[in-house]
Design a protein around this motif. Structure first.
Motif, PDB file in Angstrom:
ATOM      1  N   GLU A 170      -5.765  -2.515   0.772  1.00 48.69           N
ATOM      2  CA  GLU A 170      -5.243  -3.597   0.322  1.00 48.69           C
ATOM      3  C   GLU A 170      -6.306  -4.714  -0.026  1.00 48.69           C
ATOM      4  O   GLU A 170      -6.066  -5.349  -1.237  1.00 48.69           O
ATOM      5  CB  GLU A 170      -4.239  -4.257   1.180  1.00 48.69           C
ATOM      6  N   ASP A 218       0.847  -1.280   0.023  1.00 51.30           N
ATOM      7  CA  ASP A 218       0.060   0.161   0.081  1.00 51.30           C
ATOM      8  C   ASP A 218       0.779   1.269  -0.045  1.00 51.30           C
ATOM      9  O   ASP A 218       2.062   1.323   0.081  1.00 51.30           O
ATOM     10  CB  ASP A 218      -0.997  -0.102   1.164  1.00 51.30           C
ATOM     11  N   GLY A 259      -6.327  -5.365   5.328  1.00 51.08           N
ATOM     12  CA  GLY A 259      -5.814  -3.656   5.313  1.00 51.08           C
ATOM     13  C   GLY A 259      -6.866  -3.284   4.581  1.00 51.08           C
ATOM     14  O   GLY A 259      -7.499  -3.857   3.729  1.00 51.08           O
ATOM     15  N   ASP A 260      -6.862  -1.972   4.605  1.00 56.00           N
ATOM     16  CA  ASP A 260      -7.667  -0.885   3.739  1.00 56.00           C
ATOM     17  C   ASP A 260      -6.719   0.160   3.116  1.00 56.00           C
ATOM     18  O   ASP A 260      -6.218   0.973   3.858  1.00 56.00           O
ATOM     19  CB  ASP A 260      -8.747  -0.288   4.515  1.00 56.00           C
ATOM     20  N   ARG A 291      -7.087  -8.002  11.093  1.00 57.86           N
ATOM     21  CA  ARG A 291      -8.057  -7.828  10.213  1.00 57.86           C
ATOM     22  C   ARG A 291      -7.526  -7.326   8.700  1.00 57.86           C
ATOM     23  O   ARG A 291      -6.042  -7.567   8.576  1.00 57.86           O
ATOM     24  CB  ARG A 291      -8.759  -6.373  10.393  1.00 57.86           C
TER      25      ARG A 291
HETATM   26  N1  GLY Z   1      -3.622   0.019   4.686  1.00 59.54           N
HETATM   27  C1  GLY Z   1      -2.900  -0.070   6.201  1.00 59.54           C
HETATM   28  C2  GLY Z   1      -3.991  -0.726   6.848  1.00 59.54           C
HETATM   29  O1  GLY Z   1      -5.017  -1.068   6.578  1.00 59.54           O
HETATM   30  O2  GLY Z   1      -3.617  -0.567   8.356  1.00 59.54           O
END
Ligand code: GLY
Ligand code: AMP
Length: 428
Positions: free
Chosen positions: A298, A218, A295-296, A293
């Motif tokens: 990702e 990311d 990733g966001d 959890r």
């Molecule tokens: N993209 C990093 C996170 O979700 O922590």
């Protein structure tokens, strides 16, 4: 089966999009969801930490499975809450127990866990008010840069990389004495700086066995060329060229296996995702952090590359049958580019109308909503990260170009995105 998914970001839209394609999914509820998840199921206005209301909702709607997107309810013990109730314990929970979630909820817990199981990570010490003076002396003797980490959850802001001793001591004081991050920084982990390229590895475990999902990278900084403030994530790519078989074997042998075995040995209940943030130093992987959890952003490249039925995968997790599962992955490259509100990660406006979403009709392109909400017929912005465009192509450069061409059709006041997501991999 009936499924309740918790969360409201791009990650949850991607999970909802994938789960809603499963024949095993009868009804999908998302709490609280966003304007994008509405297309995959039913949004429910309950906060992710309102365990009582979530429990009641599950009973009255015959929910069979709870999938937890963000960390907060996990760290607060939603798994334990469900398992402690006679009326809820039959519900499969995809997410770790409160103790397992400490891998993300406490940096000191995670570091001690890694030490106990010989998992490669930066050398560290932990400090609080009791050994504060010792901490100051430790900082003065430490080489530069110095990494300070608030022990607890700090909405992605709790890591400070200090370039000199004055700054390090000042931040240390702010964190411990002035509660810069509230209770989260009562305790501070001080660790060595590691220099290298980062990689996100995602493991889904049933506590006994595990599968490794496609890896991703990311882009956390707001500006082009990785400059400027840290954000929740401005984009992501998958696969990652340097994560070849040789490197990934090291990751599995030195990090993933000992992590799963360590959880098992310590009888820590864990049925869910482990997101391992790695840094490649020379040719070797070191763990920077665990998250409990996905990733966001990702997830918005990892999940679209997954060919398996996600609900079947979650079922296998809940019934501890992941050892019978083989993952199948789309070999194409995926890039997601996040559109954010002007000013983010600082102050930004909300409520701006988003135009152009209905004009899109591209193959190999997916739009995942993050901070959006419906206001009558319009979809408006409701957060810093607003939406992300995921594209597939035969290479990273082409996929990135496709996402950007779609973002040229979408418009809202103040919209900004990084034009260089995946730049290091344009040649691969
Ligand atoms: N993209 C990093 C996170 O979700 O922590
Ligand atoms: P985290 O909140 O733990 O994800 O950390 C945020 C970011 O800080 C990471 O993505 C890294 O870029 C950076 N970081 C954290 N720990 C270290 C370290 N020990 N050495 C170098 N960079 C680090």
């Amino acid at each position: 089966m009936n499924i309740l998914l918790l969360g409201s970001g791009g990650r949850e839209h991607a999970l909802a999009w994938k789960m809603s394609q499963s024949k095993l999914c009868s009804q999908l509820f998302i709490a609280p969801g966003n304007a994008g998840t509405e297309a995959c199921g039913t949004n429910v206005h309950i906060a992710v930490t309102d365990f009582d209301a979530l429990g009641k909702f599950c009973i009255s709607n015959n929910v069979d499975m709870l999938v937890v997107g963000p960390e907060e309810p996990l760290v607060k013990g939603i798994y334990d809450f469900f398992k402690a109730s006679d009326a809820l314990k039959h519900i499969a929970v995809i997410g770790p127990s409160r103790q397992g979630a400490q891998l993300e909820g406490s940096k000191a817990f995670a570091k001690a866990f890694m030490q106990r199981h010989n998992i490669p990570t930066a050398a560290y010490r932990e400090f609080d008010t009791d050994n504060y003076e010792e901490g100051i002396a430790y900082l003065h003797a430490h080489s530069i840069p110095i990494v300070l980490k608030a022990d607890g959850l700090a909405a992605g802001k709790g890591v400070i990389i200090c370039q000199n001793h004055v700054e390090a001591v000042a931040e240390f004081e702010l964190m411990i004495q002035q509660s810069k991050f509230g209770d989260a920084s009562k305790k501070v982990v001080v660790e060595d700086f590691l220099s290298g390229i980062e990689l996100s590895v995602f493991v889904l475990t049933d506590g006994k066995s595990y599968v490794v999902l496609p890896e991703a990278k990311d882009y956390k900084r707001i500006g082009e060329g990785d400059k400027g403030l840290n954000t929740g994530g401005m984009g992501a790519v998958s696969p990652v060229a340097f994560a070849d078989d040789v490197f990934m074997k090291k990751v599995i042998d030195r990090v993933v296996e000992p992590t799963i075995q360590g959880l098992k040995k310590e009888k820590i209940v864990y049925t869910g995702f482990i997101f391992i943030g790695l840094i490649k130093v020379g040719d070797d992987p070191y763990v920077i952090e665990y998250n409990c959890r996905m990733g966001d952003p990702e997830t918005e490249v990892v999940i679209p590359r997954l060919k398996n039925d996600l609900v079947a995968l979650f079922n296998a997790t809940a019934t501890r049958q992941l050892d019978t599962v083989r993952l199948e992955t789309d070999p194409r490259k995926a890039v997601t580019v996040m559109a954010v509100s002007g000013g983010y990660p600082g102050e930004y406006e909300k409520g701006n109308k988003i135009e152009g979403l209905d004009l899109l009709d591209e193959d190999d392109v997916l739009i995942f909503h993050a901070g959006t909400k419906r206001e009558e017929e319009a979809i408006v912005t409701s957060g810093g990260r607003v939406l992300t465009v995921t594209s597939f192509a035969e290479n990273i450069k082409r996929a990135s170009e496709k996402s950007k061409s779609v973002l040229q059709i979408i418009e809202f006041d103040g919209m900004y995105y990084r034009p260089d997501i995946g730049y290091e991999f344009y040649e691969s």
